[in-house]
Scaffold this motif. Sequence first.
Motif, short mmCIF file in Angstrom:
data_model
loop_
_atom_site.label_atom_id
_atom_site.label_comp_id
_atom_site.label_asym_id
_atom_site.label_seq_id
_atom_site.Cartn_x
_atom_site.Cartn_y
_atom_site.Cartn_z
N UNK A 196 0.85 -1.41 0.19
CA UNK A 196 -0.42 0.12 -0.07
C UNK A 196 0.74 1.23 0.03
N UNK A 197 1.95 1.09 -0.06
CA UNK A 197 2.90 2.39 0.09
C UNK A 197 3.73 2.45 -1.02
N UNK A 198 2.71 3.64 -1.77
CA UNK A 198 2.96 4.46 -2.97
C UNK A 198 3.88 5.47 -3.55
N UNK A 199 5.61 5.33 -4.17
CA UNK A 199 6.07 6.54 -4.61
C UNK A 199 5.70 7.64 -5.02
N UNK A 231 5.00 -6.64 5.69
CA UNK A 231 4.25 -5.60 6.65
C UNK A 231 5.24 -4.69 6.79
N UNK A 232 4.98 -3.43 6.81
CA UNK A 232 5.71 -2.09 7.34
C UNK A 232 5.21 -1.70 8.89
N UNK A 233 6.27 -0.86 9.31
CA UNK A 233 6.16 -0.21 10.40
C UNK A 233 5.77 0.80 10.24
N UNK A 234 5.09 1.50 10.18
CA UNK A 234 4.37 3.54 9.86
C UNK A 234 5.48 4.08 11.20
#
Length: 189
Positions: A113-116, A152-155
């Motif tokens: 879900x993290x998009x440049x 999964x990434x840690x925000x």
Amino acid sequence: MLSRIIFLVSFFVVFSFAEDIIATASNGSTVILHDNGRWEYYQNNAKIRDVRPTAIPEDAKYEISIKYESVDRIKKDVRMAMEADFATEEEIKDSLRKVPKGGIVYFQVPTKQIKAGFVRDLIYSIYDTGKKPIFSQRASDSEASASEDSGVSNLLVVPIYARPKAKVMKAKVVSETGRQTLEFDIPVK
């Protein structure tokens, strides 16, 4: 002559509206389709506040989750890791003193879900008891870091330095631009 005038008037009406088309989407919302391929919700539509998951565009969906690690779990992991490295008991005790007394809270998101170029700037808050947060910070998803869990990434990683007073802490994620709020319950173990 009259049929010629009617034809001319209808030709101009069709030609003037050829740029934008008002249509009904599969979810029942009324949208305006522009001739350049862009679309938008029709603003004079009572259905504009449709919040069903099917009505939300894919780019707007954002899944945030909370992970909590208790102080006991962290201490156990620290002890096991240090014993595996053949640390002395004094070194282990010294490291255990540095473990946050309230555990650690992770704000997480699926990495896909993290998009440049599409950065979300959110405010993350944690509440123990009362209306005043014990932690609040603004962070961007472009600053997310990889987690131990795959995909999964840690925000944001938040150490809680004091023992929680409540059995359930509250977490809140707020987007000021979209005026959206997510609230979570964090059971303290």
